[in-house]
Design a protein around this motif. Structure first.
Motif, mmCIF file in Angstrom:
data_model
loop_
_atom_site.group_PDB
_atom_site.id
_atom_site.type_symbol
_atom_site.label_atom_id
_atom_site.label_comp_id
_atom_site.label_asym_id
_atom_site.label_seq_id
_atom_site.Cartn_x
_atom_site.Cartn_y
_atom_site.Cartn_z
ATOM 1 N N TRP A 1 69.836 43.231 -5.873
ATOM 2 C CA TRP A 1 69.762 44.491 -5.321
ATOM 3 C C TRP A 1 71.502 44.986 -5.592
ATOM 4 N N ASP B 1 70.012 49.324 -15.126
ATOM 5 C CA ASP B 1 69.857 50.530 -15.882
ATOM 6 C C ASP B 1 70.825 50.365 -17.111
ATOM 7 N N ARG C 1 63.051 47.676 -18.762
ATOM 8 C CA ARG C 1 62.523 47.882 -17.504
ATOM 9 C C ARG C 1 60.946 47.886 -17.553
ATOM 10 N N TYR D 1 61.786 44.557 -13.157
ATOM 11 C CA TYR D 1 61.064 45.971 -12.636
ATOM 12 C C TYR D 1 61.676 46.372 -11.358
ATOM 13 N N LYS D 2 61.271 47.355 -10.980
ATOM 14 C CA LYS D 2 61.991 47.959 -9.567
ATOM 15 C C LYS D 2 60.918 47.930 -8.512
ATOM 16 N N LYS D 3 61.381 47.212 -7.231
ATOM 17 C CA LYS D 3 60.326 47.295 -6.099
ATOM 18 C C LYS D 3 60.618 48.520 -5.492
ATOM 19 N N ARG D 4 59.440 49.071 -5.090
ATOM 20 C CA ARG D 4 59.291 50.221 -4.297
ATOM 21 C C ARG D 4 60.301 50.610 -3.420
ATOM 22 N N LYS E 1 57.115 48.612 -15.921
ATOM 23 C CA LYS E 1 56.515 49.517 -14.811
ATOM 24 C C LYS E 1 54.963 49.477 -15.012
ATOM 25 N N GLY F 1 64.184 50.522 -4.542
ATOM 26 C CA GLY F 1 64.189 50.581 -5.988
ATOM 27 C C GLY F 1 64.986 49.373 -6.255
ATOM 28 N N THR F 2 64.860 48.281 -5.660
ATOM 29 C CA THR F 2 65.471 46.815 -5.845
ATOM 30 C C THR F 2 65.065 46.325 -7.268
ATOM 31 N N PRO F 3 65.925 46.164 -8.300
ATOM 32 C CA PRO F 3 65.623 45.431 -9.518
ATOM 33 C C PRO F 3 65.165 44.171 -9.434
#
Length: 228
Positions: free
Chosen positions: A68, A73, A24, A82-85, A26, A88-90
């Protein structure tokens, strides 16, 4: 005793192999860093076939694809994401195509029959997909058009993967077509292969072209990794 030790070492090695977690990423600006996905330097990027066709690639088409329905993880994959705000979509970093340079060095017309050719990248192994095609026609041989190279001509041709997918949306994502792609690997093992059917003067043969390996730069991985 030696056999026991050897067995324990083998088990340890297998444990290391299977413990490859998705990485991941960030941080500020991380969503744009997929643009720096590139070929590994100092690997061959061109090939000459029978002194009449030169195939090369210097660029590719990187992407960050929302997944999504994927639990990154928990994925033993070695992928970058990464995850969209919102929600939390990867978003998985990958490559959806390669930029080919084709050059006819001879006096004969060269025809590339794409409906009898294939592209391999990651887990995808199938027909190519081209600009101008409908997503719904991906993977259909009768929708592919031959490429014709006149004598002493050059052509730049984007070649994409045909593993496109229609996905229904959810609370945070709209419905629509997802581009076909192959995830970039942390171990830099991702590499493209093209097996192209070539016809010259009525005679056909296959040429195989391999791209350099593909990487997400180490310095970016170190800077943006979420567990640092």
């Amino acid at each position: 005793m030696k056999k026991v030790v050897a067995f324990l070492m083998l088990v340890a090695c297998l444990a290391l192999v299977n413990d490859v977690q998705a990485m991941r990423l960030k941080g500020d600006g991380v969503s744009d860093t997929y643009k720096y996905i590139r070929y590994v330097q100092d690997e061959p990027y061109s090939n000459l076939y029978e002194n009449n066709l030169k195939i090369s690639t210097e660029n590719l088409y990187p992407c960050a694809i929302p997944e999504w329905r994927l639990k990154c993880d928990l994925e033993n994959s070695g992928w970058y994401y990464y995850k969209k705000r919102m929600g939390g979509t990867p978003c998985v970093f990958g490559v959806k195509g390669i930029a080919l340079n084709l050059e006819n060095l001879g006096e004969d017309v060269i025809v590339i029959k794409w409906n009898e050719s294939l592209i391999q990248l990651g887990d995808y192994n199938g027909l190519p997909f081209f600009v101008g095609m409908r997503y719904s026609d991906a993977g259909k041989p009768d929708k592919l058009v031959n490429t014709i190279l006149p004598p002493f001509s050059k052509l730049k041709l984007p070649v994409f993967l045909a593993n496109v997918e229609w996905r229904n949306g959810d609370t945070f994502n709209s419905s629509g077509w997802k581009d076909g792609y192959a995830p970039v690997k942390e171990d830099k093992s991702l590499q493209g292969l093209l097996c192209m059917k070539i016809e010259v003067n009525g005679e056909s043969k296959y040429y195989t072209f391999r791209t350099p390996h593909i990487e997400y730069p180490d310095q970016l991985a170190v800077h943006y990794r979420a567990d640092k």
